[in-house]
Design an enzyme around this catalytic site. Structure first.
Site, short mmCIF file in Angstrom:
data_model
loop_
_atom_site.label_atom_id
_atom_site.label_comp_id
_atom_site.label_asym_id
_atom_site.label_seq_id
_atom_site.Cartn_x
_atom_site.Cartn_y
_atom_site.Cartn_z
CE1 TYR A 282 -3.72 -2.43 0.46
CE2 TYR A 282 -2.36 -3.37 2.20
CZ TYR A 282 -3.44 -3.46 1.35
OH TYR A 282 -4.24 -4.57 1.38
CE LYS A 300 3.58 1.10 6.84
NZ LYS A 300 3.20 0.16 7.93
CD GLU A 349 14.36 3.61 16.68
OE1 GLU A 349 15.48 3.36 17.16
OE2 GLU A 349 13.29 3.21 17.18
CE1 TYR A 350 17.36 4.21 7.18
CE2 TYR A 350 19.24 5.23 8.28
CZ TYR A 350 18.71 4.49 7.24
OH TYR A 350 19.53 4.02 6.24
CB CYS A 351 16.24 0.20 11.54
SG CYS A 351 15.15 0.38 12.98
CG ASP A 355 14.44 -6.95 6.03
OD1 ASP A 355 15.42 -7.67 5.78
OD2 ASP A 355 13.59 -6.65 5.18
CG ASP A 394 2.45 -9.85 9.12
OD1 ASP A 394 2.74 -11.01 8.78
OD2 ASP A 394 2.50 -8.90 8.33
CD GLU A 398 9.58 -11.41 5.07
OE1 GLU A 398 9.08 -12.01 4.12
OE2 GLU A 398 9.64 -11.91 6.22
CG ASP A 412 4.10 -4.10 8.77
OD1 ASP A 412 3.01 -3.53 8.98
OD2 ASP A 412 4.36 -4.69 7.71
#
Length: 908
Positions: A282, A300, A349-351, A355, A394, A398, A412
């Protein structure tokens, strides 16, 4: 009193009595309570709005009317916004000197109840987190004067505003802002607004003095009648008046600017969007930099139209609400949310390290120490979520990010669900289907409901994947995967950690109420080395080293697990066939790096037929053919041509045949030598009928979809070649580990044999005719219903020979093809060729005949129907969706009749 106005002429000669009556009437009408002050202020600041935390003051101080015996009323015509229920009213020293009546009403610290719509004000404010609800009702006094009539009119205005801001509505403009009701921000705003210069205040006073003053008459006095209350119509009009719509400042809880006292709501213009770092169903995720602070975030971005079209607004709001309420070092943080005309924005927050799936792919699999550490961090995040009554639903690699220090961050929450707190094993459960097929819990497939126990199941699947590098449940498609899950059919690699295996067995329990809780998982032997769980977020993660995945292979009794259909293992013809369950793995270190093990794997089954050819070859498989019934054997080795519907129309540039399909004609004994890196014994004797191998790949001009009744001419090798092959077989039987040199020689020689043998084929046998006649209605559903099991089994076995190129897409040993033919599928303006296949399961799916990949499957249920639009055009309807197909031979009616007949027998 006339028309609601106070006439000065009515009270000229009765000042004393009227003033006494006024005092008595006022005291009767007003309920006096403590702790409130209402002061009438003579300062007429018309353009100033104050946010005052304590008092709204209107002061009437020392109003002395010596000449005309009137009270000079000054009014605040301001849109005063105030927050608390404290009001001050000081009527000090109102002296009427001409009549010698001094009436001093000192009503200090009194709260006044407005039962008669007097000068009252009430406000209530409640809010928490991202939701704020407030109501305000105010009445202000206004003075109008008329020079012509010499009258003073006092009227009352009321305003009431009610607003509610919440994150539950997608269409609210401020829905994606985190609201803060901090008193510090309000105080700062008040101080800023009250910091007016003296010159500005003097300017306001000067403007007040310049305004025309009401006329006074010696005969005028204030009537003792109560001012009229506003009518319902007036109240309704005043309620919607713009100046009474009071709104609190709405801003993100993180939106206060460091150098500004006024709260600032973030927008897209506050960020620089650098590049895309991820994509989803999406929207996408972009790397952004905040312009003011130069801090790096991940944004996002979700498309509004797509979310509304797919009816995912509920999940987006849920994600925003849940993320806003979470604060854990192992969960990604939400900083800002806002929206524009087209998109919704989550500033997260930026990682920087990607993943967990990316790290797992690079490493192959993790060591036990790495698995234990990361499994502990995931467990901490799940414990925090479940403690708040939140099920993630979920959980997969990922959705687990690696922070700057390689610590895990769970992300997520679009599928997350807010359940009752402490819902484990007995709490509320959700009936909505969500998640990923390979990680979905069995109770969601069977009972259609799941709670936090679903996260425990997914945690077990994730733990298995981290150790082995593979998924425990993976079928050819989602349907097959679901069958594996509901039957709990999986296996462990040979070197799987035993302690971890015991934990996974408990986590992957079909009964959700028998799965361990978070505390029980912590106390498991696998985590015995962790003494202080609270120190995990501050520890340094162990380094991730590259390892060889421990691939789990299908168990021999599995009828649902995906099996690789290649020439090395063949395809089963009947239930008595035993085949290799372990496909060969490429060795890590070989001397010859030019070996193509894909070709080696796909071209090592040799079958038998008799024909002479002067070629030399070495192979890894020999075939012993029974020559007569007396039991004597004649050791020969043959290649045979494939029994295909149509031959290929072209060959590769080096004239190397890519597809060889031996047709078994006699009972054989096949000796297969596995490579050195296989875990099974080196010599495995399989006594069975050799299966026809399945085509592993094809080109645009291959034998698929071509029609021809011709077959390749068989050929065989010279007797000398046979003796050489037998000698090589004896040598391989005596050793358990073939050397890399032997593998290289075998591969090179085998490629030469293929080139020479294929060059002897009659080129006239190749056909370039049009695609096969379509559709090919092999069997009608009504005929299949009347057949017994033996007849069905025979048909199934025959189809694996005749329709072998499509049998790879069938459920193993279960399905019979009813129809199979080439069609054109049109989607919009795009038309592509698709092999349409209908089975008795029932299933309807279509395959790309060039890439040999399944492109889609049509749901077969009560909504299924087919329509014929023309001799070629027909439509298949299912689940409210229509798919347009075109039969190239103009036989669309056959497809329509078959589909409707199948639907009638299955669901009517």
């Amino acid at each position: 009193m006339i028309n609601g106005r106070y006439q000065k002429e009515d009270v000229v000669n009765n000042n004393n009595n009227l003033n006494l009556n006024l005092i008595e009437k006022t005291l009767n009408d007003l309920t006096i309570k403590n702790n409130t002050n209402i002061n009438n202020n003579n300062t007429n600041n018309k353009n100033t709005n104050y946010y005052n935390n304590n008092n709204f003051n209107n002061n009437n101080n020392n109003n002395n009317n010596n000449n005309n015996n009137n009270n000079n009323i000054n009014n605040n015509n301001n849109n005063n916004k105030y927050l608390n229920n404290s009001h001050n009213n000081n009527n000090n020293n109102n002296n009427n000197n001409n009549n010698n009546n001094n009436n001093n009403n000192n009503n200090n610290n009194n709260e006044i109840n407005n039962n008669n719509n007097n000068v009252l004000s009430h406000s209530s404010l409640s809010g928490k987190g991202g939701s704020t609800t407030y109501e305000t009702t105010s009445y202000t006094t206004s003075i109008t004067s008329s020079r012509d009539t010499g009258t003073i009119s006092t009227s009352y205005e009321s305003s009431s505003s009610s607003s509610s801001s919440s994150s539950s509505s997608l269409y609210d403009d401020d829905e994606y802002s985190d609201y803060s009701d901090s008193s510090d921000s309000i105080d700062s705003y008040v101080n800023h607004r009250q910091a007016l210069s003296k010159s500005q205040q003097q300017q306001h006073l000067q403007q007040q003095q310049d305004q025309p003053q009401p006329l006074h008459s010696s005969m005028g006095a204030i009537s003792n009648e109560k001012p009229p209350s506003p009518t319902n119509q007036q109240q309704q009009q005043q309620h919607h008046h713009p100046k009474h719509n009071i709104e609190l400042p709405k801003t993100s809880s993180f939106g206060l600017q460091p150098n500004s006292s006024i709260p600032h709501k973030k927008s897209r213009s506050d960020f620089d969007f650098i590049r895309t770092i991820g994509k989803g169903a999406y929207g996408k995720v972009k790397l952004v930099i905040e312009k003011e602070t130069q801090l790096i975030f991940a944004s996002k971005i979700l498309n509004k139209k797509l979310i509304i079209k797919e009816k995912k607004a509920k999940y987006v709001n849920t994600e925003k609400t849940i993320l806003d309420s979470l604060d854990n070092p192992n969960i990604v943080k939400l900083f800002y949310t806002f929206q524009d005309e087209n998109n919704l924005y989550f500033i997260l927050e930026y990682c920087p390290n990607g993943d967990l799936l990316g790290a797992l792919k690079k490493a192959g699999c993790f060591s036990i120490d790495v698995v234990r550490f990361y499994a502990a961090e995931i467990l901490i995040a799940l414990e925090y979520l479940h403690g708040k009554g939140i099920a993630h639903r979920d959980l997969k690699p990922e959705n687990i990010l690696l922070g700057k220090n390689q610590h895990l961050k769970l992300s997520d929450f679009g599928s997350a669900k807010q359940l009752s707190i402490g819902s484990h094993h007995k709490g509320s459960r959700s009936g909505s289907f969500c998640g990923t097929a390979e990680y979905v819990c069995p109770e969601l497939l069977t009972e259609k409901s799941a709670g936090v126990e679903a996260d425990i199941w997914s945690y077990g699947c994730l733990l298995y994947q981290l150790v082995s590098g593979k998924l425990p449940f993976k079928g050819f498609n989602e349907y097959q995967t679901f069958l594996l899950i509901t039957k709990r059919e999986f296996s462990y690699p040979d070197n799987f950690d035993k302690c971890c295996m015991n934990l996974i067995d408990q986590l992957l329990d079909l009964d959700p109420y028998k799965r361990p809780t978070i505390s029980e998982i912590k106390n498991h032997e696998f985590f015995s080395s962790i003494q202080d769980w609270s120190s995990i977020p501050s520890q340094t993660p162990p380094p991730i080293e590259q390892m060889v995945p421990q691939s789990p292979f299908p168990s021999p009794n599995s009828s649902l697990r995906l099996k690789k259909r290649s020439l090395s293992v063949g395809s089963p013809i009947n239930s008595s066939l035993t085949y290799l369950s372990q496909p060969p793995i490429k060795p890590l270190n070989l001397d010859n790096s030019n070996i193509d093990y894909n070709d080696f794997e796909n071209n090592q089954i040799i079958s038998n037929n008799n024909n002479n050819n002067n070629n030399t070859t070495t192979t890894t498989t020999t075939t012993t053919t029974s020559a007569n019934t007396s039991g004597s054997t004649n050791n020969t080795l043959y290649f045979t041509s494939p029994n295909v519907t149509s031959p290929p129309t072209s060959m590769s540039s080096n004239n190397t045949p890519r597809y060889i399909n031996p047709l078994p004609t006699q009972s054989t004994t096949t000796t297969t030598t596995k490579p050195a890196y296989s875990s099974t014994p080196s010599s495995t004797i399989l006594k069975s009928t050799p299966p026809p191998p399945i085509l592993s790949s094809c080109s645009s001009n291959n034998l698929l979809g071509k029609s021809s009744n011709q077959q390749y001419q068989p050929f065989q090798f010279h007797q000398q070649q046979q003796q050489q092959q037998q000698q090589q077989q004896r040598e391989r039987s005596s050793t358990t580990t073939p050397s890399p040199t032997f593998l290289s020689n075998h591969h090179n020689q085998h490629q030469k044999n293929l080139q020479q043998s294929f060059s002897s084929i009659d080129k006239s046998s190749f056909s370039t005719s049009s695609p096969m006649s379509s559709p090919r209605i092999l069997l009608k559903p009504t005929e299949l219903v009347l057949m017994d099991k033996d007849r069905k089994r025979n048909i199934r076995e025959q189809q694996q020979i005749d329709q072998y190129q499509w049998s790879r897409f069938l459920l193993p040993n279960d399905e019979i093809i009813l129809a199979c033919g080439i069609t054109e599928k049109r989607s919009g303006l795009i038309t592509k060729k698709r092999q349409l296949i209908i089975t008795d399961t029932p299933r309807i799916f279509y395959v790309d005949p060039v890439k040999m990949t399944q492109k889609g499957e049509i749901t077969v249920d009560g909504s299924l129907s087919a329509q014929q639009k023309s001799s070629k055009h027909f439509i298949i309807n299912s689940k409210g969706r229509s798919r347009h197909f075109y039969d190239l031979d103009g036989q669309s009616k056959l497809w329509v009749d078959l589909i409707n007949e199948l639907n009638m027998l299955s669901f009517k």
